[in-house]
Design an enzyme around this catalytic site. Structure first.
Site, PDB file in Angstrom:
ATOM      1  N   GLY A 111      35.034  44.856  41.970  1.00 18.48           N
ATOM      2  CA  GLY A 111      35.597  43.802  41.138  1.00 18.48           C
ATOM      3  C   GLY A 111      35.023  43.808  39.732  1.00 18.48           C
ATOM      4  O   GLY A 111      34.179  44.634  39.381  1.00 18.48           O
ATOM      5  N   GLN A 112      35.477  42.860  38.927  1.00 19.13           N
ATOM      6  CA  GLN A 112      34.989  42.745  37.547  1.00 19.13           C
ATOM      7  C   GLN A 112      33.468  42.643  37.512  1.00 19.13           C
ATOM      8  O   GLN A 112      32.786  43.466  36.894  1.00 19.13           O
ATOM      9  CB  GLN A 112      35.594  41.504  36.879  1.00 19.13           C
ATOM     10  CG  GLN A 112      34.942  41.163  35.544  1.00 19.13           C
ATOM     11  CD  GLN A 112      35.386  39.835  34.975  1.00 19.13           C
ATOM     12  OE1 GLN A 112      36.161  39.782  34.033  1.00 19.13           O
ATOM     13  NE2 GLN A 112      34.881  38.730  35.518  1.00 19.13           N
ATOM     14  N   LEU A 140      33.588  41.887  55.066  1.00 17.66           N
ATOM     15  CA  LEU A 140      32.834  40.650  55.225  1.00 17.66           C
ATOM     16  C   LEU A 140      33.162  39.922  56.523  1.00 17.66           C
ATOM     17  O   LEU A 140      32.520  38.927  56.844  1.00 17.66           O
ATOM     18  CB  LEU A 140      33.093  39.729  54.027  1.00 17.66           C
ATOM     19  CG  LEU A 140      32.545  40.234  52.689  1.00 17.66           C
ATOM     20  CD1 LEU A 140      32.955  39.307  51.554  1.00 17.66           C
ATOM     21  CD2 LEU A 140      31.030  40.361  52.747  1.00 17.66           C
ATOM     22  N   GLN A 169      37.546  36.330  48.756  1.00 15.87           N
ATOM     23  CA  GLN A 169      38.941  36.119  48.364  1.00 15.87           C
ATOM     24  C   GLN A 169      38.823  35.143  47.217  1.00 15.87           C
ATOM     25  O   GLN A 169      38.609  33.953  47.414  1.00 15.87           O
ATOM     26  CB  GLN A 169      39.756  35.534  49.512  1.00 15.87           C
ATOM     27  CG  GLN A 169      41.276  35.486  49.276  1.00 15.87           C
ATOM     28  CD  GLN A 169      41.717  34.703  48.042  1.00 15.87           C
ATOM     29  OE1 GLN A 169      41.995  35.293  46.988  1.00 15.87           O
ATOM     30  NE2 GLN A 169      41.768  33.383  48.135  1.00 15.87           N
ATOM     31  N   SER A 170      38.949  35.636  45.988  1.00 16.97           N
ATOM     32  CA  SER A 170      38.503  34.867  44.825  1.00 16.97           C
ATOM     33  C   SER A 170      39.609  34.259  43.981  1.00 16.97           C
ATOM     34  O   SER A 170      39.317  33.688  42.918  1.00 16.97           O
ATOM     35  CB  SER A 170      37.638  35.768  43.931  1.00 16.97           C
ATOM     36  OG  SER A 170      38.374  36.896  43.512  1.00 16.97           O
ATOM     37  N   SER A 178      30.539  29.082  42.428  1.00 16.92           N
ATOM     38  CA  SER A 178      31.616  28.944  41.448  1.00 16.92           C
ATOM     39  C   SER A 178      31.712  27.528  40.900  1.00 16.92           C
ATOM     40  O   SER A 178      31.447  26.551  41.609  1.00 16.92           O
ATOM     41  CB  SER A 178      32.951  29.313  42.113  1.00 16.92           C
ATOM     42  OG  SER A 178      34.053  28.946  41.320  1.00 16.92           O
ATOM     43  N   GLU A 203      34.347  26.111  40.501  1.00 19.57           N
ATOM     44  CA  GLU A 203      35.428  25.454  41.242  1.00 19.57           C
ATOM     45  C   GLU A 203      34.883  24.510  42.311  1.00 19.57           C
ATOM     46  O   GLU A 203      35.617  23.663  42.809  1.00 19.57           O
ATOM     47  CB  GLU A 203      36.337  26.504  41.881  1.00 19.57           C
ATOM     48  CG  GLU A 203      37.232  27.239  40.904  1.00 19.57           C
ATOM     49  CD  GLU A 203      38.344  26.368  40.329  1.00 19.57           C
ATOM     50  OE1 GLU A 203      38.771  25.417  41.021  1.00 19.57           O
ATOM     51  OE2 GLU A 203      38.782  26.635  39.195  1.00 19.57           O
ATOM     52  N   TYR A 238      39.625  27.578  48.147  1.00 22.38           N
ATOM     53  CA  TYR A 238      38.603  28.455  47.571  1.00 22.38           C
ATOM     54  C   TYR A 238      37.350  27.660  47.223  1.00 22.38           C
ATOM     55  O   TYR A 238      36.220  28.052  47.556  1.00 22.38           O
ATOM     56  CB  TYR A 238      39.146  29.153  46.327  1.00 22.38           C
ATOM     57  CG  TYR A 238      38.103  29.908  45.538  1.00 22.38           C
ATOM     58  CD1 TYR A 238      37.631  31.145  45.977  1.00 22.38           C
ATOM     59  CD2 TYR A 238      37.578  29.381  44.355  1.00 22.38           C
ATOM     60  CE1 TYR A 238      36.664  31.838  45.247  1.00 22.38           C
ATOM     61  CE2 TYR A 238      36.617  30.072  43.629  1.00 22.38           C
ATOM     62  CZ  TYR A 238      36.165  31.290  44.081  1.00 22.38           C
ATOM     63  OH  TYR A 238      35.212  31.964  43.370  1.00 22.38           O
ATOM     64  N   LYS A 277      33.575  27.965  48.885  1.00 15.69           N
ATOM     65  CA  LYS A 277      32.399  28.235  48.075  1.00 15.69           C
ATOM     66  C   LYS A 277      31.316  27.163  48.267  1.00 15.69           C
ATOM     67  O   LYS A 277      30.118  27.470  48.213  1.00 15.69           O
ATOM     68  CB  LYS A 277      32.784  28.329  46.594  1.00 15.69           C
ATOM     69  CG  LYS A 277      33.405  29.656  46.194  1.00 15.69           C
ATOM     70  CD  LYS A 277      32.411  30.813  46.286  1.00 15.69           C
ATOM     71  CE  LYS A 277      32.952  32.107  45.728  1.00 15.69           C
ATOM     72  NZ  LYS A 277      31.999  33.226  45.843  1.00 15.69           N
ATOM     73  N   ARG A 313      38.958  41.991  33.997  1.00 16.66           N
ATOM     74  CA  ARG A 313      39.474  40.893  34.808  1.00 16.66           C
ATOM     75  C   ARG A 313      40.765  41.330  35.489  1.00 16.66           C
ATOM     76  O   ARG A 313      41.583  42.049  34.913  1.00 16.66           O
ATOM     77  CB  ARG A 313      39.741  39.690  33.913  1.00 16.66           C
ATOM     78  CG  ARG A 313      40.073  38.393  34.639  1.00 16.66           C
ATOM     79  CD  ARG A 313      39.038  38.044  35.649  1.00 16.66           C
ATOM     80  NE  ARG A 313      38.694  36.630  35.645  1.00 16.66           N
ATOM     81  CZ  ARG A 313      38.139  36.008  36.666  1.00 16.66           C
ATOM     82  NH1 ARG A 313      37.904  36.665  37.798  1.00 16.66           N
ATOM     83  NH2 ARG A 313      37.805  34.734  36.597  1.00 16.66           N
TER      84      ARG A 313
END
Length: 348
Positions: free
Chosen positions: A12-13, A65, A89-90, A131, A133, A154, A158, A189
């Site tokens: 990922g990024q 995972l 799963q972002s 996060s 979020e 999500y 988290k 991204r």
């Protein structure tokens, strides 16, 4: 003795930037990747060499995972000194469509790694990618002491992962830290995420490959920073003497519309001619305002972001223009050269 790091989500990024940072510090880096029918290693191909090559320092392992047995086996075999858990799963909007999978991978996946560390008996430091979020509807600015109020599957997953990290730290004396990162972007991204969707669309519009850009809520407010700087913050968290939790962010907020306006203006376009609001991209429950209060990280980690909101946008536009075969203005490139004279990551 060479330090060894294990990264989940290495493709990922954040994972790709982190791998480069650790390699620049002479780590032996291991990454977990999922088996797929197509190659998904584009972000790290430039640093990967055949593991049988003498001097190779980056090694990839198939894993998932959802597979606790394999995770335990990998940790026991690799014996990392540091584990950076970035895999998840972002995608927030997608989490409403697949809430069970999001809970399993984003939430329980963290528990599986923590339990694998415990069962393997390997002494290592653990970083959990938390996060902003998790804050959801909490009043801004949000700090390490702000109560969580997640507004998506999500965010809920988290929060679970955050508290499991704290629980294992306190009940099993693991060196386990949470990094509560606010929005951080870059040319790496994913193309389905808002910021990259905007900058990529602009390059396509300039290249006459796209006519309109469809977006959701333009009034949502976010705290946006530059991903490589946040990856440095992750690293710093595991270099402290004791585990702790840190918020990383710019401490300033901009609306989605502000991001769009600046991006189109930099490209010499009027955003109102191209942008359309589409109800399909609205979340069932929206997070209105996220603003970091990062003073703890600044005081303890000495972490201080350099790239501004405008410079971040220019960096992303320049990169996507270049990928479209268009010569960029170069303002973003200039910002990186002036603020990172000893840049440790490769071009995007």
């Amino acid at each position: 003795m060479k330090r060894v790091a294990l990264i989940t989500g290495i493709t990922g990024q954040d994972g790709s930037y982190l791998a480069e940072l650790l390699l620049s510090k002479n780590y032996e880096v291991h990454g977990i990747i999922r088996r797929a029918s197509t190659f998904n290693t584009g972000r790290i191909d430039h640093i990967y060499t055949d593991p049988h090559t003498p001097g190779a320092q980056l090694f990839l392992h198939y894993g998932d995972l959802s597979d606790s047995g394999q995770l335990t086996h990998l940790i026991y075999s690799i014996k990392p000194s540091e584990i950076y858990h970035l895999g998840a799963q972002s995608h927030v909007r997608v989490s409403f469509d697949i809430p069970e999978n999001t809970g399993d991978i984003t939430g329980l996946g963290t528990t599986r790694i923590l339990e694998a560390i415990k069962r393997s008996g390997v002494q290592c430091k653990f970083y959990q990618a938390s996060s902003s979020e998790m804050f959801g509807n909490a009043n801004p600015p949000q700090s390490e002491t702000t109560a969580f109020y997640p507004r998506s599957p999500y965010g809920v997953a988290k929060v679970y992962a955050y508290w499991m990290t704290v629980n294992y730290r306190e009940s099993n004396q693991l060196f386990a830290s949470n990094g509560i990162l606010f929005n951080h972007e870059s040319p790496r991204r994913g193309e389905t995420f808002l910021t990259r969707k905007v900058t990529r669309a602009i390059s396509n519009i300039v290249a006459n490959k796209q006519q309109h850009l469809y977006l959701g809520n333009l009034e949502a407010k976010r705290d946006w920073g530059f991903a490589p700087e946040y990856v440095e913050g992750m690293y710093l968290m595991l270099q402290t003497d004791s585990p702790d939790d840190f918020v990383l962010g710019m401490g300033e907020t901009h609306t989605v519309q502000e991001f769009v306006e600046e991006a189109f203006q930099y490209a010499g376009l009027d955003w109102k001619e191209y942008v359309r609001e589409d109800p399909r991209y609205f979340r069932p429950t929206e997070v209105d305002v996220l603003t970091a209060e990062p003073s703890k990280a600044k005081n303890i980690l000495k972490w201080e972001p350099k790239i501004t909101f405008r410079e971040l946008i220019h960096i992303m536009i320049d990169a996507d223009m270049r990928k479209a075969g268009i010569e960029p203005k170069g303002s973003g490139d200039a910002a990186i050269k002036s603020k990172f004279p000893h840049k440790w990551w490769a071009g995007d």
